[in-house]
Design an enzyme around this catalytic site. Structure first.
Site, PDB file in Angstrom:
ATOM      1  N   LYS A  77       0.594  -1.311  -0.085  1.00  0.00           N
ATOM      2  CA  LYS A  77       0.458   0.152  -0.122  1.00  0.00           C
ATOM      3  C   LYS A  77       0.936   1.320  -0.039  1.00  0.00           C
ATOM      4  O   LYS A  77       1.587   1.118   0.459  1.00  0.00           O
ATOM      5  CB  LYS A  77      -1.072  -0.237   1.546  1.00  0.00           C
ATOM      6  CG  LYS A  77      -2.444   0.906   1.664  1.00  0.00           C
ATOM      7  CD  LYS A  77      -2.618   0.577   2.693  1.00  0.00           C
ATOM      8  CE  LYS A  77      -3.806   2.110   2.955  1.00  0.00           C
ATOM      9  NZ  LYS A  77      -4.281   1.308   4.176  1.00  0.00           N
ATOM     10  N   SER A 152      -9.888   1.603   3.906  1.00  0.00           N
ATOM     11  CA  SER A 152      -8.598   2.609   2.591  1.00  0.00           C
ATOM     12  C   SER A 152      -7.586   1.668   1.607  1.00  0.00           C
ATOM     13  O   SER A 152      -6.941   2.088   0.772  1.00  0.00           O
ATOM     14  CB  SER A 152      -7.989   3.285   3.465  1.00  0.00           C
ATOM     15  OG  SER A 152      -6.678   2.754   4.595  1.00  0.00           O
ATOM     16  N   SER A 176      -9.549  -1.409   7.699  1.00  0.00           N
ATOM     17  CA  SER A 176      -8.953  -1.124   6.172  1.00  0.00           C
ATOM     18  C   SER A 176      -8.169  -1.794   5.178  1.00  0.00           C
ATOM     19  O   SER A 176      -8.166  -2.310   4.511  1.00  0.00           O
ATOM     20  CB  SER A 176      -8.374   0.373   6.034  1.00  0.00           C
ATOM     21  OG  SER A 176      -8.861   1.356   6.380  1.00  0.00           O
TER      22      SER A 176
HETATM   23  N1  GLN Z   1     -13.447   3.525   7.716  1.00  0.00           N
HETATM   24  C1  GLN Z   1     -11.854   3.534   8.493  1.00  0.00           C
HETATM   25  C2  GLN Z   1     -11.252   4.658   8.261  1.00  0.00           C
HETATM   26  O1  GLN Z   1     -11.631   5.724   7.144  1.00  0.00           O
HETATM   27  C3  GLN Z   1     -10.577   2.712   7.974  1.00  0.00           C
HETATM   28  C4  GLN Z   1      -9.433   3.349   8.397  1.00  0.00           C
HETATM   29  C5  GLN Z   1      -8.168   2.870   8.492  1.00  0.00           C
HETATM   30  O2  GLN Z   1      -8.404   1.469   8.468  1.00  0.00           O
HETATM   31  N2  GLN Z   1      -7.061   3.138   8.058  1.00  0.00           N
HETATM   32  O3  GLN Z   1     -11.162   5.958   9.394  1.00  0.00           O
END
Ligand code: GLN
Length: 478
Positions: A77, A152, A176
């Site tokens: 990522k 994400s 995420s």
């Molecule tokens: N949906 C969560 C957020 O927007 C996930 C974020 C993550 O795990 N990086 O904060």
């Protein structure tokens, strides 16, 4: 002709000279080229990965020792530092920035002969649930291109889903890794807080962030986790025990499962997903396992607590992007230093990141600190205590991963709160530091997959992996 089922059989076939690492890399490069429109990768290291594959083939040919991830083709990522390669957190503010060092995970992968094929798209600074908050544009779900892959770490999920690499790394601060795994029909593991070093992971919310792994089978996750876990002089939050290995072992005969009634009965949960989870629970009991239905009254406090604490930490972590030391710098009309900071940050960050910086700054501000930040810390403590109690009498909590299947592209625009609320089942593991995995067991009548989430006590990744294998073998309807 190259084909991949899992890392162990890949290694046997390399040894049997059925194919080479170069052929494997060529296969994935071709798949990446053919599916460019999915926008899963932001950089592909074509020449470099072929060259590395060639070197590995040579070394194997010369009977030199091979690493534990010999020739394993991995994508990472865009928040994980790979020396001399661009890392931007999918943000305009880091445009063109090159890593000065390897993240510990990257170093460990490379030391064991892995091949990093490219960098995957994601939501800016890992903030989001759709992969639409990216300076590189949205990533599409390969199963249905009108749907999001989740976020994400959406690019990392699609890279595995659509056969563009063998396994990939993402980061999981609030779901995420597990949520995109659920939306894409693959496995996603978030290890315990402290299992994997975050040295070289661009920080979002430091008391939550953890690197996670995507794959199509549990054994591949075992391979990767065994290589990248363990203490690290560069990250004092990693548990101070030596690296563990996670060999395949049969699941316990009688597992004590727990299920939160308030999670399964939650009004936001798609009825078909609720049915799927209830059905599995019933089958597990029929197979001789135990099931304890728990009344977990804190369920509706979880999302607000997460968004107060994570944005507070983000507002502090992201203060380093000031236009002076990193990436984007506004060059016009900077009449004084304050204007320079303001313009660089306003122009460099995207909308969602700015929203979170403002929210985080607000909850930390004098006068509101106790009402929001301190309160949320108190809720987090209660959650941790209750969780410890639950695991004194149970081995695994089962839950949905997400209340719905993959959202339609564009649906999140204009309604961030409804998207935040869909994190209800994932942020619990990050608030409490426990490990969790999404296992792709189900298919919805709308054609999209969904997963079952398993959670265990902190540092007991072994039981999660064993149980995930057992479930995939016995109950997968995909
Ligand atoms: N949906 C969560 C957020 O927007 C996930 C974020 C993550 O795990 N990086 O904060």
């Amino acid at each position: 002709m190259f084909s991949f089922s899992n890392i162990s059989s890949y290694h046997s076939e390399l040894q049997a000279a059925s194919f080479t690492c170069v052929e494997a890399v060529e296969f994935y490069l071709e798949n990446i080229r053919k599916q460019q429109h999915l926008n899963a990768f932001v950089h592909v290291f074509e020449a470099e990965s072929l060259e590395r594959a060639q070197q590995l083939d040579c070394r194997r040919g010369n009977k030199e020792a091979t690493g534990r991830l010999h020739g394993v083709v991995i994508a990472i990522k865009d928040v994980i530092c790979y020396k001399d390669h661009t890392v931007t957190a999918a943000s305009g503010i880091l445009k063109g920035f090159k890593s000065l060092f390897n993240a510990t995970v990257v170093q460990r992968l490379l030391d064991e002969d892995a091949i990093i094929i490219g960098i995957c798209n994601c939501d800016e600074f890992a903030m989001g649930s759709t992969n639409e908050n990216s300076v590189y544009g949205a990533t599409k779900n390969a199963l249905n291109e009108t749907k999001v892959p989740g976020g994400s770490s959406g690019g990392s999920a699609v890279a595995v889903q659509a056969g563009m690499c063998m396994v990939s790394l993402g980061s999981d601060t609030g779901g995420s890794v597990r949520q995109p795994a659920d939306f894409c029909g693959i496995i996603g593991l978030k290890p315990s807080y402290g299992t994997i070093s975050r040295h070289g992971l661009i920080a979002y919310a430091s008391s939550f962030d953890q690197i996670g792994i995507f794959g199509k089978n549990v054994d591949d996750l075992r391979h990767i986790l065994s290589v990248i876990n363990g203490m690290d002089d560069h990250d004092s939050t990693v548990a101070q025990f030596p690296a563990r290995v996670f060999p395949s072992s049969p699941a316990k005969k009688t597992i004590r499962f727990a299920s939160f009634q308030n999670a399964i009965g939650h009004s936001s949960l798609d009825p078909e997903i609720a049915e799927g989870i209830k059905d599995i629970a019933k089958k597990l009991v029929q197979a001789g396992h135990k099931l304890n239905n728990i009344d977990f009254g804190l369920i509706d406090f979880i999302v607000p607590t997460y968004y107060i604490l994570s944005t507070a930490e983000a507002s502090s972590n992201l203060s380093r992007y000031d236009g002076v030391r990193y990436g984007y710098r506004s060059t016009s009309g900077n009449k004084d230093l304050a204007t320079f900071y303001k313009k660089s940050r306003s122009e460099g960050f995207g909308k969602e990141v700015k929203r979170r910086i403002m929210l985080g700054t607000f909850v930390l501000s004098e006068g509101y600190y106790d009402a929001y930040f301190t309160k949320a810390q108190q809720v987090r403590n209660i959650l941790k205590q209750q969780t410890e109690k639950i695991f004194s009498a149970n081995d695994i909590i089962i839950m949905p991963t997400v209340p719905t299947t993959a959202f339609t592209q564009g649906a999140a625009a204009g309604d961030p709160v409804s998207i935040y609320l869909a994190d209800i089942y994932t942020v619990y593991a990050n608030l409490t530091g426990i490990p969790a995995i999404s296992v792709p067991l189900f298919k919805h009548s709308n054609g999209m997959p969904f997963g079952l989430q398993l959670l265990s006590k902190r540092f007991d990744e072994a039981i999660l992996l064993d149980c995930a294998t057992m479930l995939m073998q016995n109950y997968s309807s995909n």
